[in-house]
Design a protein around this motif. Structure first.
Motif, short mmCIF file in Angstrom:
data_model
loop_
_atom_site.label_atom_id
_atom_site.label_comp_id
_atom_site.label_asym_id
_atom_site.label_seq_id
_atom_site.Cartn_x
_atom_site.Cartn_y
_atom_site.Cartn_z
N LEU A 97 76.21 -10.73 36.49
CA LEU A 97 76.01 -11.09 37.90
C LEU A 97 74.84 -12.07 37.98
O LEU A 97 73.79 -11.85 37.38
CB LEU A 97 75.70 -9.81 38.69
CG LEU A 97 75.43 -9.96 40.19
CD1 LEU A 97 76.71 -10.35 40.93
CD2 LEU A 97 74.88 -8.66 40.77
N ILE A 98 75.04 -13.14 38.73
CA ILE A 98 74.00 -14.17 38.87
C ILE A 98 73.22 -13.94 40.16
O ILE A 98 73.82 -13.93 41.25
CB ILE A 98 74.62 -15.59 38.93
CG1 ILE A 98 75.47 -15.86 37.69
CG2 ILE A 98 73.54 -16.67 39.09
CD1 ILE A 98 74.71 -15.88 36.40
N THR A 99 71.92 -13.76 40.06
CA THR A 99 71.09 -13.65 41.26
C THR A 99 69.99 -14.72 41.22
O THR A 99 69.49 -15.07 40.14
CB THR A 99 70.43 -12.27 41.40
OG1 THR A 99 69.46 -12.09 40.36
CG2 THR A 99 71.45 -11.14 41.34
N VAL A 100 69.66 -15.22 42.38
CA VAL A 100 68.62 -16.25 42.50
C VAL A 100 67.66 -15.78 43.58
O VAL A 100 68.08 -15.35 44.65
CB VAL A 100 69.24 -17.61 42.88
CG1 VAL A 100 68.18 -18.70 42.90
CG2 VAL A 100 70.37 -17.98 41.92
N ASP A 101 66.37 -15.87 43.32
CA ASP A 101 65.39 -15.36 44.28
C ASP A 101 64.70 -16.48 45.05
O ASP A 101 64.43 -17.55 44.51
CB ASP A 101 64.30 -14.57 43.54
CG ASP A 101 64.81 -13.22 43.07
OD1 ASP A 101 66.03 -12.99 43.12
OD2 ASP A 101 63.99 -12.39 42.64
N ILE A 111 71.92 -25.51 41.95
CA ILE A 111 72.50 -24.24 41.50
C ILE A 111 73.91 -24.05 42.06
O ILE A 111 74.86 -23.82 41.31
CB ILE A 111 71.58 -23.05 41.89
CG1 ILE A 111 70.25 -23.17 41.16
CG2 ILE A 111 72.27 -21.70 41.60
CD1 ILE A 111 69.24 -22.08 41.47
N PHE A 112 74.05 -24.20 43.37
CA PHE A 112 75.35 -23.92 43.99
C PHE A 112 76.45 -24.87 43.52
O PHE A 112 77.56 -24.42 43.20
CB PHE A 112 75.23 -23.90 45.53
CG PHE A 112 76.52 -23.61 46.19
CD1 PHE A 112 77.16 -22.39 46.00
CD2 PHE A 112 77.15 -24.57 46.97
CE1 PHE A 112 78.40 -22.13 46.58
CE2 PHE A 112 78.38 -24.32 47.57
CZ PHE A 112 79.01 -23.10 47.37
N PRO A 113 76.18 -26.20 43.43
CA PRO A 113 77.25 -27.07 42.91
C PRO A 113 77.72 -26.64 41.51
O PRO A 113 78.90 -26.72 41.21
CB PRO A 113 76.59 -28.46 42.87
CG PRO A 113 75.52 -28.39 43.91
CD PRO A 113 75.02 -26.97 43.91
N ILE A 114 76.81 -26.17 40.68
CA ILE A 114 77.21 -25.77 39.32
C ILE A 114 77.95 -24.43 39.33
O ILE A 114 79.00 -24.30 38.70
CB ILE A 114 75.97 -25.75 38.37
CG1 ILE A 114 75.41 -27.18 38.22
CG2 ILE A 114 76.34 -25.18 37.00
CD1 ILE A 114 74.09 -27.28 37.47
N THR A 115 77.44 -23.44 40.07
CA THR A 115 78.15 -22.16 40.10
C THR A 115 79.55 -22.35 40.71
O THR A 115 80.51 -21.74 40.26
CB THR A 115 77.37 -21.07 40.87
OG1 THR A 115 77.03 -21.56 42.16
CG2 THR A 115 76.13 -20.62 40.13
N GLN A 121 80.19 -16.62 41.78
CA GLN A 121 79.57 -16.34 43.09
C GLN A 121 78.13 -15.84 42.90
O GLN A 121 77.92 -14.74 42.39
CB GLN A 121 80.37 -15.28 43.84
CG GLN A 121 79.78 -14.98 45.21
CD GLN A 121 80.50 -13.82 45.90
OE1 GLN A 121 80.76 -12.80 45.31
NE2 GLN A 121 80.81 -14.03 47.17
N PRO A 122 77.15 -16.62 43.31
CA PRO A 122 75.76 -16.15 43.15
C PRO A 122 75.28 -15.35 44.36
O PRO A 122 75.82 -15.48 45.46
CB PRO A 122 74.97 -17.45 43.05
CG PRO A 122 75.77 -18.44 43.83
CD PRO A 122 77.20 -17.99 43.84
N ILE A 123 74.29 -14.52 44.13
CA ILE A 123 73.61 -13.83 45.23
C ILE A 123 72.24 -14.50 45.39
O ILE A 123 71.53 -14.69 44.41
CB ILE A 123 73.42 -12.34 44.91
CG1 ILE A 123 74.78 -11.65 44.79
CG2 ILE A 123 72.57 -11.65 45.99
CD1 ILE A 123 74.72 -10.19 44.41
#
Ligand SMILES: [Zn+2]
Length: 334
Positions: A97-101, A111-115, A121-123
């Protein structure tokens, strides 16, 4: 020492290239899950006024990591996570699971263009006071230490040297530790005082954090925007009632600002010193189902550990081989 380090590097490289690391990652017990923790994905020179130690990867490193996850692992989103906790479904093998703070601007830019490209789906955990353009204390402290006119600063703790880059790095490290150990509000007063005596910041006009419109657009595109307190205090360094308030307020604001919300939460900083059984009970009362720390491990997801689930930090110095090793049950911090 240098030999040992080199040996480890070579071993990890061989394991990565031969597929052994992936094999080991598949030996985790039922519902074994790695939650990865990112902050910024950027080049330090892009925003030199921000603390570069918060950069988790360069855009190239991040892309290589996401490609590896898409090709050889099972990146999961919120649905699989909640299905496991609520409906007793099983996670796929090698679940990640990918999370970004913190909601920095590079989430939208990089980040979003790559995910998205890799269907991941990142959190994104957002401290709700910051989309209005507030600055984080660690970035202010970084600027303040790097931009004083004098070679020395006086603080309530002691005097610190600032003459050379190495001294400034040491000062920053020591001040950060001292601030985290003490009363949070006193620490913030010190950061503000040092910031006030530093040279004025030279930066671009755009805020360093995303605003609510931008966060909403991302939410509509599938990003999970979740709570991370309101002001990002260290929750055990403020009175308990205030800590509960910080959590409650952030959940309410996310509900108000973002159309679709999820019952998840990230502790600020997330080291064992900064959360407690009392705070975990409070999360339960607030109907949180999944909460994450920064205890540097992976684990099998259970109802017992779901409110203080560990996360593995990603750092710029990690090679892809070392990154992959962190996805195995054999990874330990030492
Ligand atoms: Zn944070």
């Amino acid at each position: 020492m240098a030999f040992k380090k080199e040996f480890k590097k070579t071993t990890l490289q061989i394991m990565h290239k031969s597929g052994l690391t992936r094999l080991l990652a598949g030996t985790g017990t039922n519902n074994f899950l790695t939650v990865l923790n990112y902050h910024r994905v950027d080049y330090p020179e892009n925003r030199p006024w921000l603390d570069p130690s918060l950069i988790s990867a360069t855009p190239e490193q991040f892309e290589a990591q996401m490609r590896l996850l898409r090709q050889k692992y099972s990146p999961i989103g919120i649905e699989a996570l909640l299905d496991t906790l609520i409906n007793e479904k099983t996670l796929p093998r090698r679940a990640v699971l990918i999370t970004v703070d913190d909601g920095y601007r590079d989430f939208q830019e990089t980040i979003f263009p790559i995910t998205s490209k890799y269907g991941i789906q990142p959190i994104l955990f957002v401290p709700t006071a910051y989309p209005a353009g507030k600055e984080f204390w660690w970035d202010k402290l970084y600027w303040a230490v790097e931009n004083q006119d004098k070679d020395e600063i006086e603080t309530p703790y002691e005097k610190f040297n600032l003459a050379t880059p190495a001294q400034r790095e040491k000062t920053l490290r020591e001040l950060r530790t001292k601030i985290k150990r003490g009363d949070f509000r006193k620490g913030m007063s010190l950061v503000d005082a040092l910031y006030a005596t530093s040279k004025p910041k030279v930066k671009s006009d755009t805020a360093d954090t995303l605003d609510w419109d931008e966060l909403n657009t991302l939410a509509r595109k599938g990003v999970i925007i979740a709570a991370h307190t309101h002001h990002h205090p260290l929750l055990t360094r403020i009175p308990f009632e205030e800590a509960c308030d910080e959590i409650h307020q952030s959940l309410e604001i996310i509900k108000k600002e973002i159309a679709e919300t999820s019952p998840i939460f990230a502790f600020p900083d997330g080291q064992p010193a900064f959360f407690s059984p009392e705070l975990i009970s409070f999360l339960k009362k607030e109907k949180i189902i999944f909460a994450v720390t920064t205890v540097d491990e992976n684990a099998s997801l259970t109802l017992e550990n779901a409110l203080f689930f560990p996360r593995i930090g990603v750092y710029r110095k990690l090679s892809l081989a070392a990154f992959e090793y962190r996805l195995t049950p054999f990874y330990t911090r030492k």
